[in-house]
Structure formats: C-alpha cells, structure tokens
Design a protein around this motif. Structure first.
Motif, mmCIF file in Angstrom:
data_model
loop_
_atom_site.group_PDB
_atom_site.id
_atom_site.type_symbol
_atom_site.label_atom_id
_atom_site.label_comp_id
_atom_site.label_asym_id
_atom_site.label_seq_id
_atom_site.Cartn_x
_atom_site.Cartn_y
_atom_site.Cartn_z
ATOM 1 N N GLU A 1 0.829 -1.201 0.000
ATOM 2 C CA GLU A 1 0.000 0.000 0.000
ATOM 3 C C GLU A 1 0.866 1.255 0.000
ATOM 4 O O GLU A 1 0.539 2.241 -0.680
ATOM 5 C CB GLU A 1 -0.924 -0.003 1.224
ATOM 6 C CG GLU A 1 -2.013 -1.074 1.172
ATOM 7 C CD GLU A 1 -2.857 -1.083 2.434
ATOM 8 O OE1 GLU A 1 -2.630 -0.218 3.306
ATOM 9 O OE2 GLU A 1 -3.738 -1.952 2.555
ATOM 10 N N ARG B 1 3.940 1.563 -1.244
ATOM 11 C CA ARG B 1 4.518 1.737 -2.579
ATOM 12 C C ARG B 1 3.494 2.293 -3.552
ATOM 13 O O ARG B 1 3.785 3.189 -4.350
ATOM 14 C CB ARG B 1 5.055 0.403 -3.096
ATOM 15 C CG ARG B 1 6.375 -0.033 -2.473
ATOM 16 C CD ARG B 1 6.993 -1.158 -3.259
ATOM 17 N NE ARG B 1 6.135 -2.336 -3.266
ATOM 18 C CZ ARG B 1 6.193 -3.297 -2.366
ATOM 19 N NH1 ARG B 1 7.056 -3.223 -1.365
ATOM 20 N NH2 ARG B 1 5.397 -4.351 -2.450
ATOM 21 N N GLU B 2 2.268 1.746 -3.483
ATOM 22 C CA GLU B 2 1.209 2.223 -4.374
ATOM 23 C C GLU B 2 0.872 3.683 -4.090
ATOM 24 O O GLU B 2 0.654 4.475 -5.019
ATOM 25 C CB GLU B 2 -0.039 1.347 -4.210
ATOM 26 C CG GLU B 2 0.152 -0.079 -4.724
ATOM 27 C CD GLU B 2 -1.050 -0.954 -4.449
ATOM 28 O OE1 GLU B 2 -1.955 -0.512 -3.679
ATOM 29 O OE2 GLU B 2 -1.113 -2.083 -4.978
ATOM 30 N N LEU B 3 0.831 4.039 -2.798
ATOM 31 C CA LEU B 3 0.548 5.431 -2.432
ATOM 32 C C LEU B 3 1.666 6.349 -2.902
ATOM 33 O O LEU B 3 1.402 7.439 -3.427
ATOM 34 C CB LEU B 3 0.375 5.540 -0.920
ATOM 35 C CG LEU B 3 0.104 6.953 -0.366
ATOM 36 C CD1 LEU B 3 -1.176 7.527 -0.969
ATOM 37 C CD2 LEU B 3 0.006 6.933 1.154
ATOM 38 N N LYS B 4 2.925 5.903 -2.741
ATOM 39 C CA LYS B 4 4.062 6.707 -3.194
ATOM 40 C C LYS B 4 4.009 6.906 -4.713
ATOM 41 O O LYS B 4 4.227 8.022 -5.206
ATOM 42 C CB LYS B 4 5.373 6.034 -2.806
ATOM 43 C CG LYS B 4 6.614 6.852 -3.160
ATOM 44 C CD LYS B 4 7.883 6.153 -2.718
ATOM 45 C CE LYS B 4 9.110 7.001 -3.022
ATOM 46 N NZ LYS B 4 9.231 7.319 -4.468
ATOM 47 N N ASN B 5 3.706 5.832 -5.437
ATOM 48 C CA ASN B 5 3.602 5.947 -6.896
ATOM 49 C C ASN B 5 2.482 6.904 -7.286
ATOM 50 O O ASN B 5 2.629 7.711 -8.218
ATOM 51 C CB ASN B 5 3.360 4.576 -7.515
ATOM 52 C CG ASN B 5 4.568 3.661 -7.412
ATOM 53 O OD1 ASN B 5 5.699 4.129 -7.280
ATOM 54 N ND2 ASN B 5 4.339 2.362 -7.458
ATOM 55 N N TYR B 6 1.364 6.801 -6.561
ATOM 56 C CA TYR B 6 0.233 7.688 -6.843
ATOM 57 C C TYR B 6 0.609 9.143 -6.597
ATOM 58 O O TYR B 6 0.316 10.028 -7.419
ATOM 59 C CB TYR B 6 -0.960 7.294 -5.978
ATOM 60 C CG TYR B 6 -2.131 8.250 -6.063
ATOM 61 C CD1 TYR B 6 -3.029 8.184 -7.127
ATOM 62 C CD2 TYR B 6 -2.327 9.227 -5.088
ATOM 63 C CE1 TYR B 6 -4.095 9.056 -7.213
ATOM 64 C CE2 TYR B 6 -3.387 10.110 -5.170
ATOM 65 C CZ TYR B 6 -4.270 10.022 -6.230
ATOM 66 O OH TYR B 6 -5.308 10.905 -6.307
ATOM 67 N N LEU B 7 1.293 9.393 -5.458
ATOM 68 C CA LEU B 7 1.691 10.766 -5.130
ATOM 69 C C LEU B 7 2.733 11.286 -6.118
ATOM 70 O O LEU B 7 2.706 12.466 -6.484
ATOM 71 C CB LEU B 7 2.244 10.822 -3.703
ATOM 72 C CG LEU B 7 1.216 10.574 -2.586
ATOM 73 C CD1 LEU B 7 1.905 10.549 -1.227
ATOM 74 C CD2 LEU B 7 0.125 11.629 -2.602
ATOM 75 N N ASP B 8 3.651 10.409 -6.539
ATOM 76 C CA ASP B 8 4.653 10.818 -7.531
ATOM 77 C C ASP B 8 3.982 11.217 -8.839
ATOM 78 O O ASP B 8 4.332 12.235 -9.451
ATOM 79 C CB ASP B 8 5.648 9.682 -7.780
ATOM 80 C CG ASP B 8 6.609 9.487 -6.616
ATOM 81 O OD1 ASP B 8 6.706 10.400 -5.776
ATOM 82 O OD2 ASP B 8 7.256 8.425 -6.557
ATOM 83 N N GLU B 9 3.009 10.407 -9.275
ATOM 84 C CA GLU B 9 2.296 10.718 -10.513
ATOM 85 C C GLU B 9 1.486 11.998 -10.366
ATOM 86 O O GLU B 9 1.429 12.823 -11.289
ATOM 87 C CB GLU B 9 1.377 9.547 -10.898
ATOM 88 C CG GLU B 9 2.110 8.322 -11.397
ATOM 89 C CD GLU B 9 2.937 8.606 -12.638
ATOM 90 O OE1 GLU B 9 2.432 9.299 -13.551
ATOM 91 O OE2 GLU B 9 4.105 8.170 -12.683
ATOM 92 N N ALA B 10 0.853 12.161 -9.185
ATOM 93 C CA ALA B 10 0.069 13.375 -8.946
ATOM 94 C C ALA B 10 0.976 14.609 -8.957
ATOM 95 O O ALA B 10 0.611 15.650 -9.513
ATOM 96 C CB ALA B 10 -0.668 13.270 -7.610
ATOM 97 N N LYS C 1 1.873 15.478 -12.486
ATOM 98 C CA LYS C 1 0.746 16.117 -13.178
ATOM 99 C C LYS C 1 0.597 17.578 -12.737
ATOM 100 O O LYS C 1 0.330 18.457 -13.560
ATOM 101 C CB LYS C 1 -0.548 15.341 -12.900
ATOM 102 C CG LYS C 1 -0.599 13.984 -13.575
ATOM 103 C CD LYS C 1 -1.881 13.248 -13.241
ATOM 104 C CE LYS C 1 -1.921 11.883 -13.911
ATOM 105 N NZ LYS C 1 -3.153 11.130 -13.550
#
Length: 229
Positions: free
Chosen positions: A66, A68-77, A80
């Motif tokens: 979770e 890692r997924e949150l970090k990836n999401y925040l990195d993508e956000a 953007k």
C-alpha cells in the motif's frame, strides 16, 4: 499410585514444568509422560506464535505494498501538478526592472503594452494580452517584477526574441518558469557553455538543447543533462 496422583496433578496444570519440586516424585515413565505433555504444549504455543508471526508479516507486506502504491500515486500526482503549472505559466513572461510609472487610471495591461513597445520598438496591442500585474507588495525604493500573460504564442516568441535589445540595460525579460524548470534551465545553460567552448553548434529549444543535431534534456529521475531517448 502416589506417582500417578502426582502425574494427574501435572496433567491438570496449564503447562507442567520439570523444574517444579513435585517432578522429583514421579517415576521414570511418568516423568516421560509429563515431559511429552510439556513438549506438546510448547509445540502448540510455538505454532500459535508462528501463525501470529506469519499474519503479522502478511500485514507488513500489505502495508508495504500500500505504501509503494501510495508513493507511486503521489509521484504521478506531483508530476501532473508540475506539468499543469508549467502549462499555466507557458504563456507568461516576466519583465524585470520596469519602473512603476503607470499613469493615473491606466490599466496594468495598457502600461505593459506601452512600455514593451517603447523598450523593444514593437507594435503590440492591448488585445495581445490576457492579463498583467505586478508581483508582491509595493515597497519604497524597489521595483516589482511585472508578469504578463499573452494570448498568442507568436507574440510571446516575438517579445523574447526582441529582449536581446535590453542586454546593456537594467531591464530584462524572462520566461515564467517553475522552480524545477528554472533549475533545469540553469543546468542546460552550463551544458551549453561547455558545448560552445568545444565549438559545437548549439540551439535552445524550450527546456532542451539541440547540439550538433542531437537533443539534450535534463532527466527527471537523475537530474542530469542527458541525450533524449
């Protein structure tokens, strides 16, 4: 029978221990039975602890996934947001060193248009501007930068191209870059100097350099200037 009674007493306890004083009263066979029960008890406890450990490790793995997924999401956000901020600033230019001599009742757009036409000998119209305003609070003895937002990219390029006429003045015109893009521009500028010192053909193109026909950019991951893939 006394030994059997002692054994029964052991077997009723949650976890009989050979260290207890009564253990010495058991005969060899009953001691073995008591020890076997203690072994089964300890084995059960060990299995329960192992199950708890496995469950805990699984929860940790789930939390790490979770995370890692949150970090990836925040990195993508974040990427953007930076992209959108860059797009928002793309039509902007900053004018530095322009005295705050607006006429009474003159809009900032009209003042910026008039000043640029005088500075660059151009024929801009207020209709070329979407907006214009000073940055920060007015302070005695200080000139605030003026930010302009243009409606058409050709007009923006024309102003930047003409800004070379300000080279020997205290005024200058720059792009309105994000902090990250300013750092990229700085690194590209240093890279350009090295290329020019090596007598290479160098052309600026946005946030990239064309050196002898090859495009170079600042890599987002390493932060270093690299050949564009």
């Amino acid at each position: 029978m006394a030994s059997q009674a002692v054994l029964d007493n052991y077997l009723k306890r949650p976890c009989p221990s050979p260290d207890e004083a009564d253990f010495s009263n058991l005969d060899t066979g009953h001691k073995l039975i008591a020890l076997m029960k203690e072994l089964r008890y300890n084995t059960t406890i060990a299995e329960q602890m192992n199950q708890r450990l496995v469950a805990t490790e699984k929860r940790i793995d789930n939390l790490e996934t979770e995370n890692r997924e949150l970090k990836n999401y925040l990195d993508e956000a974040a990427k953007k947001i930076l992209f959108l901020e860059g797009q928002t600033r793309k039509s902007n230019l900053l004018i530095h060193g322009l005295d705050e001599t607006e006429q009474p009742n003159e809009s900032v757009v009209d003042f910026a248009c008039r000043a640029l036409n005088k500075m660059l000998h151009q024929t801009l119209s207020p209709l070329d501007f979407a907006d214009a305003h000073r940055i920060g609070r007015r302070q005695p003895g200080k000139t605030r930068p003026l930010i302009i937002k243009l409606l058409r990219e050709p007009v923006r390029r024309s102003i930047l191209a003409g800004s070379g006429a300000l080279r020997d003045t205290n005024q200058r015109i720059t792009e309105d870059l994000t902090p990250r893009d300013r750092e990229k521009k700085r690194k590209l500028s240093e890279f350009r100097k090295e290329a020019q010192a090596a007598k290479k053909d160098v052309i600026w193109r946005g946030l990239s350099l064309i050196i002898d026909g090859v495009q170079f950019v600042v890599d987002d991951d390493s932060g270093e200037v690299a050949r564009r893939q």
